[in-house]
Design an enzyme around this catalytic site. Sequence first.
Site, PDB file in Angstrom:
ATOM      1  N   HIS A  46       0.814  -1.222   0.000  1.00 39.12           N
ATOM      2  CA  HIS A  46       0.000   0.000   0.000  1.00 39.12           C
ATOM      3  C   HIS A  46       0.844   1.267   0.000  1.00 39.12           C
ATOM      4  O   HIS A  46       0.314   2.372  -0.104  1.00 39.12           O
ATOM      5  CB  HIS A  46      -0.928  -0.020   1.218  1.00 39.12           C
ATOM      6  CG  HIS A  46      -2.174   0.778   1.052  1.00 39.12           C
ATOM      7  ND1 HIS A  46      -2.461   1.871   1.830  1.00 39.12           N
ATOM      8  CD2 HIS A  46      -3.193   0.659   0.183  1.00 39.12           C
ATOM      9  CE1 HIS A  46      -3.612   2.383   1.463  1.00 39.12           C
ATOM     10  NE2 HIS A  46      -4.096   1.668   0.458  1.00 39.12           N
ATOM     11  N   LYS A 106       2.982   4.373  -1.102  1.00 39.60           N
ATOM     12  CA  LYS A 106       2.911   5.241  -2.279  1.00 39.60           C
ATOM     13  C   LYS A 106       4.077   6.226  -2.191  1.00 39.60           C
ATOM     14  O   LYS A 106       4.058   7.163  -1.402  1.00 39.60           O
ATOM     15  CB  LYS A 106       1.565   5.961  -2.319  1.00 39.60           C
ATOM     16  CG  LYS A 106       0.378   4.990  -2.457  1.00 39.60           C
ATOM     17  CD  LYS A 106      -0.925   5.651  -2.098  1.00 39.60           C
ATOM     18  CE  LYS A 106      -2.090   4.708  -2.376  1.00 39.60           C
ATOM     19  NZ  LYS A 106      -2.047   3.491  -1.559  1.00 39.60           N
ATOM     20  N   HIS A 158      -9.152  10.942  -0.118  1.00 38.60           N
ATOM     21  CA  HIS A 158      -8.410   9.692  -0.166  1.00 38.60           C
ATOM     22  C   HIS A 158      -7.122   9.867   0.643  1.00 38.60           C
ATOM     23  O   HIS A 158      -6.334   8.951   0.790  1.00 38.60           O
ATOM     24  CB  HIS A 158      -8.088   9.320  -1.617  1.00 38.60           C
ATOM     25  CG  HIS A 158      -7.538   7.942  -1.773  1.00 38.60           C
ATOM     26  ND1 HIS A 158      -6.195   7.694  -1.933  1.00 38.60           N
ATOM     27  CD2 HIS A 158      -8.139   6.733  -1.778  1.00 38.60           C
ATOM     28  CE1 HIS A 158      -5.993   6.396  -2.043  1.00 38.60           C
ATOM     29  NE2 HIS A 158      -7.147   5.787  -1.950  1.00 38.60           N
ATOM     30  N   LYS A 217      -4.806  10.374   3.987  1.00 30.91           N
ATOM     31  CA  LYS A 217      -4.782   9.789   5.331  1.00 30.91           C
ATOM     32  C   LYS A 217      -3.872  10.645   6.202  1.00 30.91           C
ATOM     33  O   LYS A 217      -2.680  10.787   5.910  1.00 30.91           O
ATOM     34  CB  LYS A 217      -4.247   8.355   5.314  1.00 30.91           C
ATOM     35  CG  LYS A 217      -5.121   7.354   4.559  1.00 30.91           C
ATOM     36  CD  LYS A 217      -4.763   7.285   3.127  1.00 30.91           C
ATOM     37  CE  LYS A 217      -5.450   6.109   2.453  1.00 30.91           C
ATOM     38  NZ  LYS A 217      -5.792   6.364   1.053  1.00 30.91           N
TER      39      LYS A 217
END
Length: 625
Positions: free
Chosen positions: A283, A285, A511, A513
Amino acid sequence: MSQDSQHGKWDISSSDDDQDAGLPPSGMNSLESPRPPPAAGARAPVQVKPEVESRQVKPKVESRQVKPEVESRQVKPEVESRQVKPEVESWQVKPEVESRASPAGKRKKEASDGGWMLSDSEGDDDEEVKSVPPNPPKRAAPTPKAKRLKVEKERPPSPHGRLYYLDEPKDFFESRLPSLNDTYRFYLNKVTGLDQSYNRGALHIRDILSPLFGTLKESVQFNYCFDIAWMVEQYPSEFRDRPVLIVHGDKREAKARLVQQAQPFPHVRLCQAPLDIAFGTHHTKMMLLWYEEGFRVVILTSNLIRADWYQKTQGMWMSPLFPRLPAGCGASAGESPTFFKRDLLEYLSSYRAPDLQDWIQRVSEHDLSETRVFLVASTPGRYVGADMERWGHLRLRKLLCQHTDSVPGEEKWPVIGQFSSIGSLGLDKSKWLEGEFQRSLGTLGRSSPGSDPPMLLLYPSVEDVRTSLEGYPAGGSLPYSIQTAQKQLWLHQYFHRWKANCTGRSHAMPHIKTYMRASPDFTQLAWFLVTSANLSKAAWGALEKNQTQMMVRSYELGVLFVPSAFDLKSFPIDSHPFPVSSSSTGFPVPFDLPPTCYSPKDQPWIWNIPYNQAPDTHGNVWVPS
């Protein structure tokens, strides 16, 4: 049927068959209803990742297949309200053994052959499903003028204004030196459909890869979801054939599809991250950019697909340009006060990938001493002893203990979390949220707080999604399932509405976090974290064996800002971050403060139940099939 609860009336489609994540037994808030009838002309099931925006609509004449990340749809202009056939409950993972995956994307690795199967384990986290857009039928491309006239004729009026539906000017995302605040180097993404003032100081992927930031030689793209053809197009023409390494977590058929995507681009190579624990995902990025002039790191929250960069709220940290060290420097040269270089090298080494060895060497050859953030990462594994504090929420706890200071009345300083996906956290708050996660995020300095601080969790309500720029399809990137939600109704007491820090940006669903600790009057920050990690045990890790072992399932990456690294006692909060000013000293918190608690009428967005009482901003309703 439906059931009322303190969090609103929920309906669930009966298409959740016995292969889906199990519902509670009778008497435990089982929420079921017959499946809504499928819309005529519905397409065959498609495979998608939950973070990928995709939707199906009821076309006028024939069904049409659309890539999840492409913003195109057919509309019946004479019907005010249309059914959006979300891919939620028809999403499939097709491993070697044919089995249907649940909308929540729960997967379990078979010990025998590594195949993914469903799991009904209470402690397992809901993870995202792999995306495979079908091949669209070939058809003659309409002329731009004809296409524009057709779109304007078919689309209903938008509450966001007439210009929302029009194509952005060709130069909207052209790179130009933006007005940036280089103090914190924390930025939001550009969003289409908004007044340009809300995009000042924001960055698009084309800006990041622009020649204005360096003459690119090679790059690495770490991410969860890729559209390789779209990604290649984002590089400037002069850099478009420079070598790119993609670090991914896809296996089996998903990996084969990614390989197929990369075939037309000989300069693109793939590197598979090892995922040895069930339900884990890659996950992280991150971009590593190697220039003729130096080296740069970008840590962000966006997937490498079009939808993530156009109408969602995303965040990123972009490093300064790191110069190359003189020849003959020792291994510790170019280190920052935050030990960012050491921690980045440790994270890259955790992949145990030969393809990353050259990049490890390149990082070691550059001066990263200007970095003023700490790296907070997760990598899959089970850790004991001192290694428990290397990753996940225990890593964050250690940094907050060592690099922040206690403040008077700190028990009243709330912890605020913001995320786009929620995993299974247990039957009550003591299992993980309060017993581990809240304790870690509540750490300030070496003294332990007398009581747990308040925790405020920002997650979009149904109304937030309905009135967003994308409408209900924005909920396709908010994969909170009814199967998980009904097992943790206790969690919803923490929920607060999503409101971006300026009215215009509130319409771009998050989107991003972020996690932070704020003063009770919301004028100061004790720390701030932007990360890829959602609210799940898979992302942050969970203690095992009487708290003597830390188990982490996924790769995640973020950066932590603490005031001491910026020679401050606390971060002042910038209450008006747009338009961005290079002289601003306040931290650009990306949502409104104080957060707004859910009202009794508000419901958290749950992506696999229907919402057909009110149309969204495009006249659609949400009907999972």
